[in-house]
Structure formats: C-alpha cells, structure tokens
Motif scaffolding. Structure first.
Motif, PDB file in Angstrom:
ATOM      1  N   ASP A  98      18.062  61.215  72.187  1.00  0.00           N
ATOM      2  CA  ASP A  98      18.915  61.114  73.246  1.00  0.00           C
ATOM      3  C   ASP A  98      18.021  60.411  74.250  1.00  0.00           C
ATOM      4  N   SER A 146      27.173  68.733  69.457  1.00  0.00           N
ATOM      5  CA  SER A 146      26.628  69.417  70.804  1.00  0.00           C
ATOM      6  C   SER A 146      27.805  69.677  71.745  1.00  0.00           C
ATOM      7  N   VAL A 148      28.380  68.572  74.509  1.00  0.00           N
ATOM      8  CA  VAL A 148      28.690  67.417  75.264  1.00  0.00           C
ATOM      9  C   VAL A 148      29.649  66.400  74.436  1.00  0.00           C
ATOM     10  N   ALA A 153      28.590  64.238  78.759  1.00  0.00           N
ATOM     11  CA  ALA A 153      27.140  64.581  79.078  1.00  0.00           C
ATOM     12  C   ALA A 153      27.071  64.416  80.695  1.00  0.00           C
ATOM     13  N   TYR A 160      24.882  59.258  73.629  1.00  0.00           N
ATOM     14  CA  TYR A 160      24.832  60.368  72.774  1.00  0.00           C
ATOM     15  C   TYR A 160      25.833  61.235  73.051  1.00  0.00           C
ATOM     16  N   ALA A 161      26.784  61.320  73.912  1.00  0.00           N
ATOM     17  CA  ALA A 161      28.048  61.970  73.758  1.00  0.00           C
ATOM     18  C   ALA A 161      29.057  61.531  72.897  1.00  0.00           C
TER      19      ALA A 161
END
Length: 254
Positions: A98, A146, A148, A153, A160-161
């Motif tokens: 990330d 996650s 997120v 996020a 990443y999200a």
C-alpha cells in the motif's frame, strides 16, 4: 472421523501456503496455522524474512522466496510445496502493498504494480493451488481484504482500496465455482492492525484519532488475525464459504 472432519479446529495433517508471510500479519497467520498442526510454506518476496519466520516455527515449516505477481515464480513455488509436503489443503493470499497516493498524483506504473501484487497474485496463486486441492478432495482459500474494500481508503490509497474490493468479488465467485470440489473460499477484512509498518508510518496523533474511533479502544493484534484465519482454515468453519469476516474492533460500525 476422517481427516476432513475435525470440529476441534485442529489442522493436523494439512498443508498450508501463506503468501506475504515473512513479517507482520502474514507471519502471524503462518504461525497460527502451524501451531494448530499444519505444515506451512512461508512465502515472501524477501528470502531472509521467509527463511527467518520459517526457522522460528521449527519443524514442518519451510521458507520460500517468490514474487507472487509472476506466474513462473508462483508455479515453481506451488511445485516445491507439493514436492515437499505432498499436497496443498490451505492457501492464504496475504501478500500486498500500500502507498498513500491521491489519484491526481498517481502514475499508471504505480497503479499497475500494486494491482499485480495485491490482486493478480491472488488469481495466480489460487489457480496454481487449486489442482492440488482438488486432488486432495477439498481445501480452503482465504484471502486478505480490508475494511477499506467497503468504506474506501481514508489516506488516499485509491488503488489499494480498489484491489481489496476486487478480492471480495473474486472470493464470492471462487466459492461458487469450487464448491463442487469441496473447496471453500472466504475473505477477511481487517481494520487497523498494530504492525511494525503501522508503528513506523502512523504518527502518534493519527494513532490516537483512529483508536478513539474504534469501539473496543485499540488496534488489532496480528495474533488475532492469525486466529481468525486458522478458524476459517479448519473444519470448524466447514459450512462457511463465500463470506467476508470483519475483524476491526467495531471500527466498521463507528
């Protein structure tokens, strides 16, 4: 009682692969599976951390260096595990990176590299491990998503999200397609976990702000993530598939 019916949570006789397991959450997951009797392949892009974590675990653990975003490396890794331990029962797709980059500042190369590591690796490792699981008559694939994935996020890591959201869809579809083979697929969605990385990069002020928003009043411990994965890998969870298990201390509910 057969090997595939162990309601006590034991993983004795089973073989697990954990990616991104050289440190942090991955290492805790590998150790949790090993503690319950599984033979474990600790896979990491860093040879020293993979070997170090495997050495800490002792017998029935091996460290394997592999870039799981590369198909040839994944094929070689899976072949080594099958040759060493005789098969595969559990795959934990945990490798990931990330970086907090807002979309207007993000280069295409950065988006692509994160997607390769966080998402393409899940496809490559799963596809490579499935034949060995089918041969064993079943298995469990657990992928690390996650919080997120569903709330977005907070720090600007839009790639990443997006990757973590895609893992949820991948997991549900995999569960549908592999049920006929006795293979379960589930995801975990951690909140903020107290890892070395978090301690290095989260300021004390930010840590206090995040902690105050968590009803249980603290960050997650890596051992708690490991325990959840061990449950999903065990036959205590033999009727759980296509699910996402949240582990965030109530952060999700606010």
């Amino acid at each position: 009682m057969t090997l595939s019916e162990r309601p006590d949570g034991s993983l004795a006789g089973k073989v697990a692969i954990v990616t991104g397991a050289g440190r942090g959450i991955g290492a805790a997951i590998a150790k949790a599976l090993h503690a319950r009797g599984s033979r474990v392949a600790v896979v990491d892009v860093n040879h020293e951390t993979a070997a170090g974590t495997a050495s800490e675990m002792g017998a029935n653990a091996i460290g394997i260096e592999a870039d799981v975003s590369r198909s040839e490396a994944v094929s070689a890794m899976v072949a080594q595990v099958v040759e060493t331990f005789g098969g595969i029962d559990i795959l934990v797709n945990n490798a990931g990176i990330d970086r907090a980059v807002p979309i207007l500042e993000m280069e295409e190369a950065e988006w692509d590299r994160l997607m390769e590591i966080n998402l393409k690796s899940v496809f490559l490792c799963t596809k490579a491990a499935l034949p060995a699981m089918i041969e064993r008559g079943g298995g469990s694939v657990i992928s690390t998503s996650s919080i997120v994935a569903r709330q977005g996020a907070m720090n600007g890591g839009i790639h990443y999200a997006a990757s973590k959201g895609a893992i949820l869809a991948f997991t549900k579809t995999l569960a549908r397609q592999m049920a006929q083979h006795g293979i379960r697929a589930n995801a975990i969605a951690p909140g903020v976990v107290d890892t070395d990385l978090i301690r290095e990069h989260m300021s004390e002020a930010m840590r206090e702000k995040v902690t105050s928003a968590i009803p249980l009043g603290r960050l997650a411990q890596t051992t708690e993530i490991g325990g959840l994965v061990a449950y999903l890998a065990s036959d205590e969870a033999r009727y759980v598939t296509g699910a996402t298990l949240d582990i965030n201390g109530g952060f999700w509910i606010g």
